[in-house]
Design an enzyme around this catalytic site. Structure first.
Site, PDB file in Angstrom:
ATOM      1  N   LYS A 174       0.828  -1.173  -0.014  1.00  0.00           N
ATOM      2  CA  LYS A 174      -0.169   0.144  -0.046  1.00  0.00           C
ATOM      3  C   LYS A 174       0.953   1.285  -0.134  1.00  0.00           C
ATOM      4  O   LYS A 174       0.403   2.279  -0.847  1.00  0.00           O
ATOM      5  CB  LYS A 174      -0.791   0.213   1.458  1.00  0.00           C
ATOM      6  CG  LYS A 174      -1.967   0.974   1.195  1.00  0.00           C
ATOM      7  CD  LYS A 174      -2.461   1.234   2.776  1.00  0.00           C
ATOM      8  CE  LYS A 174      -3.001   0.086   3.131  1.00  0.00           C
ATOM      9  NZ  LYS A 174      -3.903   0.255   4.480  1.00  0.00           N
ATOM     10  N   GLY A 178      -3.018   6.004  13.653  1.00  0.00           N
ATOM     11  CA  GLY A 178      -4.267   5.205  14.190  1.00  0.00           C
ATOM     12  C   GLY A 178      -4.574   4.022  13.158  1.00  0.00           C
ATOM     13  O   GLY A 178      -4.177   3.838  12.005  1.00  0.00           O
ATOM     14  N   ASP A 179      -5.517   3.317  13.843  1.00  0.00           N
ATOM     15  CA  ASP A 179      -6.057   2.148  13.131  1.00  0.00           C
ATOM     16  C   ASP A 179      -7.321   1.810  14.128  1.00  0.00           C
ATOM     17  O   ASP A 179      -7.881   2.702  14.767  1.00  0.00           O
ATOM     18  CB  ASP A 179      -5.314   0.824  12.984  1.00  0.00           C
ATOM     19  CG  ASP A 179      -5.891  -0.040  11.853  1.00  0.00           C
ATOM     20  OD1 ASP A 179      -5.985   0.152  10.739  1.00  0.00           O
ATOM     21  OD2 ASP A 179      -6.495  -0.998  12.305  1.00  0.00           O
ATOM     22  N   SER A 209      -0.942  10.749   5.835  1.00  0.00           N
ATOM     23  CA  SER A 209      -0.042  10.551   7.016  1.00  0.00           C
ATOM     24  C   SER A 209       1.391  11.114   6.469  1.00  0.00           C
ATOM     25  O   SER A 209       1.915  11.874   7.220  1.00  0.00           O
ATOM     26  CB  SER A 209       0.175   9.090   7.508  1.00  0.00           C
ATOM     27  OG  SER A 209      -0.999   9.007   8.437  1.00  0.00           O
ATOM     28  N   LYS A 259       3.205  -2.039  11.181  1.00  0.00           N
ATOM     29  CA  LYS A 259       1.880  -2.157  12.140  1.00  0.00           C
ATOM     30  C   LYS A 259       2.133  -2.526  13.384  1.00  0.00           C
ATOM     31  O   LYS A 259       3.285  -3.157  13.777  1.00  0.00           O
ATOM     32  CB  LYS A 259       0.787  -3.057  11.401  1.00  0.00           C
ATOM     33  CG  LYS A 259      -0.447  -2.823  11.610  1.00  0.00           C
ATOM     34  CD  LYS A 259      -0.816  -1.661  10.521  1.00  0.00           C
ATOM     35  CE  LYS A 259      -2.445  -1.478  10.887  1.00  0.00           C
ATOM     36  NZ  LYS A 259      -2.925  -0.442   9.757  1.00  0.00           N
TER      37      LYS A 259
END
Ligand code: NDP
Ligand code: 2IT
Length: 449
Positions: free
Chosen positions: A117, A168-169, A381, A129
C-alpha cells in the site's frame, strides 16, 4: 484458494511453516503471491535475489508487556506489538490497532499489506503495523490514557521520525494519538512532531488526515466509475462500519451525489432509505462513542435496525466494506451479485474473503483491493510528515487536492500495470504487481537487507 506458480508455492509453504497459526497473515501473503507469478517470471533477478522470500520475513518484530491500572486501582495486563516489516522505501509506517482480537497474526497481515500500500502511494514510506489486545470499549478516558502511557513507555525506544512512524487504526483515533504523543514527548524531552501521524490540528496534525481514508476510497471509486463514463450521481451505496473510515466515506459519497442507505457496527446495521444523517451519526459516534442502534432510535420509524445479520443483504450499486477483515464472505458476495452491485471497494484492510473476491470478479463486479482503495489514509499521513519536516501547515483545500491526485495516480497505475500484464481491469493484480516492483527494485538496489 487459487493455485500458485511452483516456486511461489514453495515460498508460501515455507511461510506458513515458519509462522504457524497466523491465519490472517497466511491469507494476506497468499493473496499477494497469487498475483506475482508473471512478474517473477519476467524478472529473474527477483528470484536470484530471493526478494519474495525476504519480503515475507519482517525486518524486526517487537512484543512487549503493557501493565496499567484501572479506575478501581487494580492492575491490568495487555500485550503490545510493533512489527517493523520493511524499510526499503522509507521509515516503517503504519497504524496501531487496539482491539481484543489483536495477536501477532493480525499485526503481521496488516504490516505485510502496508508494505505494498505504502509503495503504491509513491511516497517515501516503508511498511509496519502495531497494536494491542487492549479493548478501549467501555474504558474511561483516564484508563485509556494510562494504557497509552504504559504502551508508549516501551514503544518510544523503537520509533522516531526517521525510524518508524505509527498512526491510528481500529480503536486508535485522535484521543489515543494525543496520549501517545504526550508520553513520547515527556520521555524523550523532544517535540518530535514527525514521530506519529493523525495528530490534532493544534499540535502538528494535518488537515484532511481524519477524513483521508474514507475520502480517498471514494475518490478511488469515482475514478473507477469515470472509466466507464459513470459517476456517483444517483448511486445507492452501502458502507459497513461507523468508525473513522466509514464516516468520512459516507460524507464524500453524499458530496458526490450518491446516497448511503446503510451502515453498521459490530452489533448490527441500520437502513435509512432517506440517506444516512451524518450529523446525527457523528454526534452519536464521535460525541459519546455510542452504537448505531441509537441512530435508529433517534430517527424513528422510517429507519430499521437489524441486530446481527448481514449488511450485505441490503441492495446497493456500490458496496464499501469499511469495518474489519473478512467481513464480506462468499454468501455476502452472492447477495451483492444477485442485487446487481456494480463495484466493491475495500475501505477496510482485507474485508473481503478470497472466495468472495473470486466470486465477485467472476460475476463482473469491479473490485478494488484495500491496498489501493484505502491508501489515502497513509498517503495523507506522509503529507503530515512532510508538513512536520518543513514546520509548515497546509490548507484543507490544498491537502484534499493532493489526496485526490494521489488516489488518481494509484488508480491509473493499477490499471496500467494490469494492462501491461495482460489482465485489463484487474485492480488486484495491478495493485499487487505495481506495489511489489517498487519495493523489490529498491531491495535489490540496497544490497542484502
Ligand atoms: P474505527 O475503530 O474508527 O471503526 C471501526 C468500525 O468497524 C466500527 O464501526 C466497529 O464497530 C467496526 N468493527 C471493528 N471490528 C469489528 C468486528 N470484529 N466486527 C464487526 N465490526 C467491527 O476504525 P477505522 O475506521 O479506523 O478502521 C476501519 C478499517 O479500516 C480497518 O480495517 C482498518 O484497518 C482500516 N483502515 C483504517 C485506516 C485509518 O486511517 N484509520 C486507513 C486504512 C485502513 P464497533 O464499534 O462495534 O467495534
Ligand atoms: O491501514 C492503514 O493504512 C492505516 N491504518 C493508516 C496508517 C498510517 O500510518 O496512517
Amino acid at each position: 484458494m487459487a493455485e500458485l506458480e511452483t516456486n511461489l508455492t514453495e515460498i508460501f509453504e515455507e511461510a506458513t511453516r515458519r509462522n504457524p497459526g497466523e491465519l490472517e497473515f497466511h491469507q494476506a501473503v497468499h493473496e499477494v503471491l497469487e498475483s506475482l507469478g508473471p512478474v517473477v517470471a519476467k524478472h529473474p533477478e527477483y528470484t536470484d535475489g530471493e526478494v519474495v522470500r525476504r519480503l515475507l520475513e519482517p525486518e524486526r518484530q517487537i512484543i512487549f508487556r503493557v501493565p496499567w491500572t484501572d479506575d478501581s486501582g487494580r492492575v491490568q495486563l495487555n500485550r503490545g506489538f510493533r512489527v517493523e516489516f520493511n524499510s526499503a522505501l522509507g521509515p516503517y509506517k503504519g497504524g496501531l490497532r487496539f482491539h481484543p482480537s489483536v495477536y501477532l497474526g493480525i499485526v503481521k497481515f496488516l504490516g505485510f499489506e502496508q508494505i505494498f500500500k505504502n509503495s503504491l502511494t509513491g511516497l517515501p514510506i516503508g511498511g509496519g503495523k502495531g497494536g494491542s489486545d487492549f479493548d478501549p470499549k467501555g474504558k474511561s478516558d483516564d484508563e485509556v490514557m494510562r494504557f497509552c502511557q504504559s504502551f508508549m513507555t516501551e514503544l518510544y525506544r523503537h520509533i522516531g521520525e526517521y525510524t518508524d512512524v505509527p498512526a491510528g487504526d481500529i480503536g486508535v483515533g485522535g484521543r489515543e494519538i494525543g496520549y501517545l504523543f504526550g508520553q513520547y514527548k515527556r520521555i524523550t524531552n523532544r517535540y518530535e512532531s514527525g514521530v506519529l501521524t493523525g495528530k490534532g490540528l493544534t499540535w502538528g496534525g494535518s488537515q484532511v488526515r481524519p477524513e483521508a481514508t474514507g475520502y480517498g476510497a471514494v475518490f478511488f471509486v469515482d475514478e473507477m466509475l469515470k472509466t466507464s463514463g459513470d459517476s456517483f450521481e444517483g448511486k445507492r451505496v452501502v458502507v459497513s462500519g461507523s468508525g473513522n473510515v466509514a464516516i468520512y466515506a459516507i460524507e464524500k459519497v453524499h458530496q458526490l451525489g450518491g446516497t448511503v442507505v446503510a451502515c453498521s457496527d459490530s452489533d448490527g446495521f441500520v437502513v435509512d432509505e432517506a440517506g444516512i444523517d451524518l450529523d446525527l451519526l457523528k454526534q452519536i459516534k464521535n460525541g459519546h462513542r455510542g452504537r448505531v442502534s441509537e441512530y435508529a432510535n433517534a430517527r424513528g420509524a422510517s429507519v430499521t435496525y437489524t441486530e446481527g445479520g448481514s449488511i450485505w443483504d441490503v441492495k446497493c450499486d456500490i458496496a464499501l466494506p469499511c469495518a474489519t477483515q473478512n467481513e464480506l464472505d462468499e454468501k455476502a458476495a452472492q447477495h451483492l451479485i444477485e442485487n446487481g452491485c456494480l463495484v466493491v471497494a475495500e475501505g477496510a484492510n482485507m474485508p473481503t474473503t478470497p472466495e468472495a473476491i473470486h466470486l465477485l470478479t467472476a460475476a463482473g463486479v469491479r473490485f478494488a483491493p484495500g491496498k489501493a482503495a484505502n491508501a489515502g489514509g497513509v498517503a495523507t499521513s506522509a503529507l503530515e510528515m512532510q508538513q512536520n519536516a518543513s514546520r509548515d501547515s497546509w490548507s484543507f483545500e490544498y491537502t484534499e487536492q493532493r489526496l485526490a491526485e494521489i488516489m488518481r495516480s494509484i488508480h491509473d497505475r493499477c490499471l496500467e500495470t494490469a494492462d501491461e500484464y495482460g489482465a485489463p481491469g484487474d485492480y488486484v493484480l495491478g495493485a499487487n504487481i505495481s506495489g511489489f516492483t517498487r519495493v523489490a527494485d529498491s531491495m535489490l538496489a540496497l544490497g542484502l537487507i
